[in-house]
Write a protein that holds these residues in place. Structure first.
Motif, short mmCIF file in Angstrom:
data_model
loop_
_atom_site.label_atom_id
_atom_site.label_comp_id
_atom_site.label_asym_id
_atom_site.label_seq_id
_atom_site.Cartn_x
_atom_site.Cartn_y
_atom_site.Cartn_z
N SER A 78 1.78 97.63 -21.92
CA SER A 78 2.06 98.98 -21.40
C SER A 78 2.95 98.88 -20.16
N ASP A 79 3.01 97.69 -19.57
CA ASP A 79 3.98 97.42 -18.51
C ASP A 79 5.39 97.88 -18.89
N GLN A 80 5.79 97.56 -20.11
CA GLN A 80 7.15 97.92 -20.51
C GLN A 80 7.31 99.43 -20.62
N VAL A 81 6.24 100.12 -21.01
CA VAL A 81 6.34 101.59 -21.08
C VAL A 81 6.48 102.17 -19.67
N ILE A 82 5.80 101.55 -18.70
CA ILE A 82 5.96 101.97 -17.30
C ILE A 82 7.43 101.84 -16.89
N GLU A 83 8.03 100.73 -17.26
CA GLU A 83 9.44 100.49 -16.95
C GLU A 83 10.33 101.56 -17.60
N PHE A 84 10.05 101.87 -18.87
CA PHE A 84 10.84 102.91 -19.57
C PHE A 84 10.75 104.24 -18.82
N ILE A 85 9.54 104.58 -18.38
CA ILE A 85 9.31 105.87 -17.70
C ILE A 85 10.16 105.97 -16.43
#
Ligand SMILES: *Cc1c(COP(=O)(O)O)cnc(C)c1O
Length: 365
Positions: A92-99
């Motif tokens: 979910s780290d990568q989703v944080i980055e996308f956001i």
């Protein structure tokens, strides 16, 4: 060579120390090492996931199905939502980055609690965005509202870590929904539910239902397979929101951002809810062992809705010293000095691990 100015002052995320380091530095036998530093599942992962991963290796030459159809379908069934409401990340780290990339720029800001998951700040700094944090360490709804109202025009992303890493506290869901409705529709409220399985199991008042998030204009729910599901090494996480948000965020995703074994593991893990039930039961039972130890030894602790507990020490003790001494005995815990706290975060382990950790800790306090 010059680099972007936001890189120069960027802190490096201090991850839990790896087992390999303790073997190298102290020559301790790997089987005598206890690692309770990164909130991993002490029971491992579902045997169904292991079997699926092994099988999937046969297809190593092929790219995975980039639509992630089966994984999204499984998550959609689990949460009673639609596949179109899901984006998959490498953790979910990568989703944080996308956001951050989807919502922020150097003229805009992110808001979060005083002490919370360090990656929010780090990813915001990648963009060069401003960061507002509450004075309170824990999530304080009134203070979050106040700060938001002071900087309404700048703040476009708000992180609520529910429950909070590394402190363990958790806001009530009713307060969270009220908060989301009180902020502007153009400000995205991120509910990081990395430990939500544990919180929900302990107290239904904490349960944030991804299905309810989907119907909101300005919220996204993040989940991960790294904690309760025991698949930290596989790097699979997800975001759940309305279709408009998911469509925008998905544009930032590179193709094949998770691997074939990761995909197989996550799909199989969802099928094994018995494993999750066993994990949650062990966690709650063993958590009470740590709480009793803290009470018996006059150590301050934060009641935790997660799979870890945070012990806060008074000035007569030093968390760095304690962690270093335990490390020499092959016990890896998470020192919270980097968060400015004289405290240690301990992942709840198996009964055998916890007994050994508390025996060693007893000698240090
Ligand atoms: C562990 C964790 C994550 C994400 O972990 P991934 O392994 O990247 O899925 C996100 N938020 C918090 C608060 C966490 O503790």
């Amino acid at each position: 060579m010059n680099f972007n100015p936001q890189i120069s002052n960027l802190p490096i995320y201090e991850a839990g120390k790896p087992i390999e380091l303790v073997i190298r530095e102290f020559g301790i036998n790997p089987k005598d090492i206890i690692k309770l530093a990164s909130n991993e599942n002490p029971l491992g992962c579902s045997p169904l996931a292991l079997e699926a991963m092994e099988k999937s290796i046969q297809k190593a030459n092929l790219y995975p199905d980039d639509s992630y159809y089966e994984l999204k379908d499984s998550l959609a069934n689990l949460y009673n939502i639609n596949s179109k409401n899901i984006v998959i990340g490498s953790g979910s780290d990568q989703v944080i980055e996308f956001i951050m990339h989807a919502k922020l720029n150097p003229n805009l800001a992110m808001l979060c609690a005083g002490i919370t998951f360090a990656m929010y700040e780090i990813y915001a700094k990648h963009i060069g965005a401003k960061i507002y944090k509450t004075q309170s360490h824990k999530h304080d709804i009134n203070e979050l509202k106040e700060l938001y109202n002071q900087h309404k025009d700048e703040i476009k992303v708000i992180f609520l870590c529910l429950p909070n890493n590394p402190l363990g506290e958790c806001l009530d869901a009713s307060d969270v929904y009220e908060f989301i409705s009180s902020v502007d529709k153009d400000t995205l409220v991120v509910i990081d539910g990395a430990y939500m399985e544990f919180a929900k199991f302990k107290d239904s008042k904490k349960a944030i239902n991804p299905k309810d998030i989907v119907s909101l204009p300005n919220a996204i729910y993040l989940g991960t397979f790294s904690k309760a599901y025991g698949l930290g090494g596989m790097r699979v996480g997800y975001g759940i929101a309305n279709e408009l948000i998911i469509t925008a965020i998905s544009k930032l995703r590179a193709p094949f951002n998770i691997t074939t074994p990761s995909l197989a593991a996550a799909i199989a893990a969802i099928k094994d809810q018995d494993f999750i039930a066993q994990t949650l039961k062990n966690n709650l039972k063993e958590m009470s062992v740590y709480e009793k130890f803290a009470k018996d030894n006059d150590i301050e602790f934060i009641p935790s809705y997660t799979n870890f507990i945070t012990f806060i020490f008074d000035n007569s003790k030093n968390s760095t010293q304690i962690c270093d001494n335990l490390l020499k005995n092959g016990i890896i815990l998470r020192n919270l000095q980097s968060y400015g706290l004289n405290a240690i975060r301990i992942t709840i382990g198996t009964s055998m691990q916890n007994t050994k950790v508390l025996e060693a800790l007893k000698k240090e306090i």
